[in-house]
Scaffold this motif. Structure first.
Motif, PDB file in Angstrom:
ATOM      1  N   VAL A 123      -1.730  -2.967  -2.404  1.00 54.31           N
ATOM      2  CA  VAL A 123      -2.257  -3.547  -3.635  1.00 54.31           C
ATOM      3  C   VAL A 123      -3.135  -4.763  -3.318  1.00 54.31           C
ATOM      4  O   VAL A 123      -4.192  -4.951  -3.933  1.00 54.31           O
ATOM      5  N   PRO A 125       0.535 -10.030   5.283  1.00 49.51           N
ATOM      6  CA  PRO A 125       0.197  -8.603   5.339  1.00 49.51           C
ATOM      7  C   PRO A 125      -0.542  -8.251   6.626  1.00 49.51           C
ATOM      8  O   PRO A 125      -1.385  -9.014   7.095  1.00 49.51           O
ATOM      9  N   TYR A 130      -1.753 -16.369   2.207  1.00 46.71           N
ATOM     10  CA  TYR A 130      -0.798 -15.563   2.974  1.00 46.71           C
ATOM     11  C   TYR A 130      -0.597 -16.083   4.390  1.00 46.71           C
ATOM     12  O   TYR A 130       0.464 -15.889   4.989  1.00 46.71           O
ATOM     13  N   ALA A 185      -0.238   1.970   4.290  1.00 36.76           N
ATOM     14  CA  ALA A 185       0.977   1.873   3.486  1.00 36.76           C
ATOM     15  C   ALA A 185       2.221   2.334   4.228  1.00 36.76           C
ATOM     16  O   ALA A 185       3.329   2.192   3.708  1.00 36.76           O
ATOM     17  N   GLU A 214       4.597  -0.887   4.876  1.00 39.15           N
ATOM     18  CA  GLU A 214       4.973  -1.641   3.686  1.00 39.15           C
ATOM     19  C   GLU A 214       3.995  -1.327   2.563  1.00 39.15           C
ATOM     20  O   GLU A 214       2.947  -1.957   2.448  1.00 39.15           O
ATOM     21  N   PRO A 215       4.317  -0.350   1.706  1.00 38.46           N
ATOM     22  CA  PRO A 215       3.367   0.136   0.692  1.00 38.46           C
ATOM     23  C   PRO A 215       2.842  -0.932  -0.262  1.00 38.46           C
ATOM     24  O   PRO A 215       1.697  -0.845  -0.709  1.00 38.46           O
ATOM     25  N   LYS A 216       3.665  -1.953  -0.565  1.00 37.05           N
ATOM     26  CA  LYS A 216       3.241  -2.921  -1.579  1.00 37.05           C
ATOM     27  C   LYS A 216       2.012  -3.714  -1.163  1.00 37.05           C
ATOM     28  O   LYS A 216       1.266  -4.212  -2.020  1.00 37.05           O
ATOM     29  N   TYR A 217       1.755  -3.849   0.141  1.00 35.45           N
ATOM     30  CA  TYR A 217       0.612  -4.637   0.587  1.00 35.45           C
ATOM     31  C   TYR A 217      -0.715  -3.904   0.394  1.00 35.45           C
ATOM     32  O   TYR A 217      -1.777  -4.516   0.528  1.00 35.45           O
TER      33      TYR A 217
END
Length: 210
Positions: A49, A119, A93, A41, A44-47
């Motif tokens: 998820v 990602p 992706y 994270a 990029e923390p959102k990846y």
């Protein structure tokens, strides 16, 4: 975060080692998983998820494969579904932008969407998660009923973003129980230093020229 990063070398890695070896044995897997998620994270923390979703669906598929082991036809359907789901996530992706560009060109359209960002490490952790389900299907590994242990196998930071892809049956026993002695620890440090040296003094410098 990369292994040659100053934050990794002088803060993250020492903190992982100290916390790991001072913790009780039953907590060590959770500590490694916690730090692995922080490692991933960092950029990029959102990846995170997306990776957690991949772990979750493969955990469910693993349970289903084990449950329907006596029903070969249904078991094959579950395995096929697992492979399709994993490849769909990876394909979206990796190739969504490429496919949309070609559709617009071929049909003279102007469909616009938010660019899909790839990602980091998605290929590695997707194929690792798939290998778990396949190994359970082939009876080459036991089904993992603890989702945190499966998450550790997929997300373990030393190989998360750059590989290599590790088969589940090769390390399943080590997830449950492992031993560390001074000889193994010293060998690990030696290998890490050699790899770091090659990365910083050779690969990075050649990369500038390239």
């Amino acid at each position: 975060m990369v292994f040659s990063n100053v934050v990794f070398l002088f803060i993250f890695l020492p903190l992982v080692i100290i916390t790991y070896f001072f913790a009780r044995r039953e907590l060590q897997n959770y500590i490694l998983l916690f730090f692995s998620l922080i490692f991933y994270a960092w950029g990029e923390p959102k990846y995170v998820v997306i990776m957690l979703f991949s772990i979750f669906i493969n955990y469910i598929f693993g349970l289903l494969v084990a449950k329907f082991r006596d029903n070969k036809q249904l078991n094959k359907i579950v395995l096929f579904s697992a492979i399709v789901c994993n490849l769909f996530i990876l394909g979206y992706y990796k190739y969504a932008n490429f496919l949309l560009e070609n559709i617009n060109t071929f049909f003279s359209l102007n469909i616009q969407i938010e660019p899909v960002v790839l990602p980091i490490g998605i290929s590695f952790y997707t194929f690792q998660a798939m290998s778990y389900v396949i190994d359970v299907y082939r009876k080459e590994g036991d089904v993992q009923k603890n989702p945190f242990n499966l998450a550790l196998y997929v997300a373990l930071f030393p190989q998360l973003i750059a590989g290599p892809i590790v088969r589940y049956n090769e390390i399943a026993a080590q997830i449950k129980k492992r031993f560390v002695n001074i000889e193994k620890f010293s060998e690990g440090i030696k290998l890490f230093i050699i790899g770091l040296t090659k990365k910083v003094l050779i690969a990075n410098q050649v990369g500038f020229i390239a």
